[in-house]
Motif scaffolding. Sequence first.
Motif, PDB file in Angstrom:
ATOM      1  N   GLU A 371      51.450  12.744  13.443  1.00  0.00           N
ATOM      2  CA  GLU A 371      50.500  13.850  13.526  1.00  0.00           C
ATOM      3  C   GLU A 371      49.111  13.328  13.180  1.00  0.00           C
ATOM      4  O   GLU A 371      48.898  12.766  12.095  1.00  0.00           O
ATOM      5  CB  GLU A 371      50.867  14.982  12.575  1.00  0.00           C
ATOM      6  N   VAL A 402      51.194  13.971  18.185  1.00  0.00           N
ATOM      7  CA  VAL A 402      50.482  15.221  18.413  1.00  0.00           C
ATOM      8  C   VAL A 402      49.162  15.208  17.652  1.00  0.00           C
ATOM      9  O   VAL A 402      49.074  14.682  16.538  1.00  0.00           O
ATOM     10  CB  VAL A 402      51.342  16.444  17.993  1.00  0.00           C
ATOM     11  N   THR A 404      46.605  17.679  15.989  1.00  0.00           N
ATOM     12  CA  THR A 404      46.531  19.057  15.521  1.00  0.00           C
ATOM     13  C   THR A 404      45.112  19.510  15.207  1.00  0.00           C
ATOM     14  O   THR A 404      44.918  20.596  14.657  1.00  0.00           O
ATOM     15  CB  THR A 404      47.428  19.265  14.284  1.00  0.00           C
ATOM     16  N   ASP A 444      47.026  19.856  20.297  1.00  0.00           N
ATOM     17  CA  ASP A 444      48.225  20.700  20.227  1.00  0.00           C
ATOM     18  C   ASP A 444      49.238  20.441  21.337  1.00  0.00           C
ATOM     19  O   ASP A 444      50.142  21.250  21.543  1.00  0.00           O
ATOM     20  CB  ASP A 444      47.843  22.187  20.191  1.00  0.00           C
ATOM     21  N   ARG A 445      49.128  19.330  22.021  1.00  0.00           N
ATOM     22  CA  ARG A 445      50.165  18.929  22.964  1.00  0.00           C
ATOM     23  C   ARG A 445      50.930  17.747  22.377  1.00  0.00           C
ATOM     24  O   ARG A 445      50.324  16.826  21.846  1.00  0.00           O
ATOM     25  CB  ARG A 445      49.566  18.509  24.310  1.00  0.00           C
ATOM     26  N   THR A 446      52.227  17.774  22.498  1.00  0.00           N
ATOM     27  CA  THR A 446      53.058  16.674  22.013  1.00  0.00           C
ATOM     28  C   THR A 446      53.317  15.686  23.148  1.00  0.00           C
ATOM     29  O   THR A 446      53.740  16.082  24.241  1.00  0.00           O
ATOM     30  CB  THR A 446      54.389  17.200  21.456  1.00  0.00           C
TER      31      THR A 446
END
Length: 499
Positions: A371, A402, A404, A444-446
């Motif tokens: 993250e 991801v 964030t 916010d895309r994995t």
Amino acid sequence: MPKTVLRILLVVVAVLVVGAGGVGLHYVRAGVDTVGEVDFSERLAIPPVAGSRVDAAGTRVFDLDIRAGETRFHDGPATRTAGVNGAFLGPTIRAHRGENVAFTVHNGLGETTSLHWHGMHVPAAMDGGPHQTVAPGETWTPKWTVAQPAATLWYHPHLHGKTAEHAYRGVSGMFILDDDDTAALNLPDTYGVDDLPVIVQDRDFDDGNQFDGSVPFLGNLGALGDEILVNGVLGPYTEVSTRLVRLRLLNASNARIYDFGFADDRRFSLVGTDGGLLAAPWRTTRLQLSPGERAEIVVAFRPGETTELRSYGGGEGLEGFGARINGGADRFDVLQFRAADRLTDTTEVPAVLGAAPDVDTDDVARARSFELAGREINGARMDMDRVDFAVREGSTEVWEVVNTNGYPHNFHVHDVRFQVLDVAGGAAPPPLRGWKDTVLLVPDRTYRLAMRFSDYSDPDSPYMYHCHLLTHEDEGMMGQFVVLGDGEEIGSVAGHDHP
């Protein structure tokens, strides 16, 4: 209410109102648009191919000298710059798959630096990362065997805490790998004629013509310049003598994200990404590249025409209120093409280029999650003395990554090429279906990335993974891992030196 308290409150309110107005004015004025404003008066420079020699053992040896210099970009004082074997940028290094290569990298810069081979599959001790620094006046001598397919790579500094500064001064260049399979294709491949390196960098200049690498007010990404250099030239043009031209695009900017296309919206063929050729060409009118990413495109020209390579505003990850401050509204005319009245036509874009990425995900040793937020990865900033984890030589892993934050990051992994398995649970878009080593992370895309760590175990020498927006990297958005052989355990990190 006492009058003194009331006066204080009125002053506070006034300051807030004025401050908000200033922020609003800054927001409205943010944005650069050079479309139609560039005179294209300078011929595009083509970086020379680096000279080399073959030693008695058959190893190809390159001599590189990192040095300070001066470059004249504008009338008036020259700009203080740095380069490799010259005042700004460096030569194009070329090597062939299977060759043994060696380098003598001399630091004549007057301060500690390093030179990283971005995209190269190389032993960790030869990687040129933060642990392989070169002191002033010293020489570093890395060597390895080129063990990967043809691709457009590059080299640049990687000194922890000062990568952005050294890169902004100009220490970087292209590193092209060749192989027999690619040579057998009928793609444009005459360097400097129909196969052009296109190193794109944005720069700000102060009133004294010196580089200004400061981060804009309220900006999240890093230094954003209002002028574009291509191969170290402002406002360049190039003359076209062939119908098809291959452009090796490199986003060598510190922070800017480009959305490339042509002024007349013509379609072009994407034939290669970071790690080599695609399986098949993809036709498009736009191509987004974040810092560190490369792409090979082929564009067709008509006799006698003129057009411009352009960077358009917007693009994925640059939406919302902060996009304007972070360059999302900026448009640039980048490079002008002037086609001759007669064009030779002897090359093509083959329907089949190579093999698609084929990481075997049926035998995944481990899945990891990353993250990116603020200047941290998984809640931690870079620590030169901390190895974050180890992978096993010969193993395959899948990394879920991801972002964030509400603004862009990207993600670069040293040593390996990776396959983008999917994005936000869906199929990877066409520009991400080839081999990659750097990928833009839309908030916010994995992104699921599959990679295999095939060799080069070393318990004491780590590889890096990090955001390649260089201010983010310098401020701690980086981690490190080691590759271990059977029975090995994480050792002690050796040989690091940093500010």
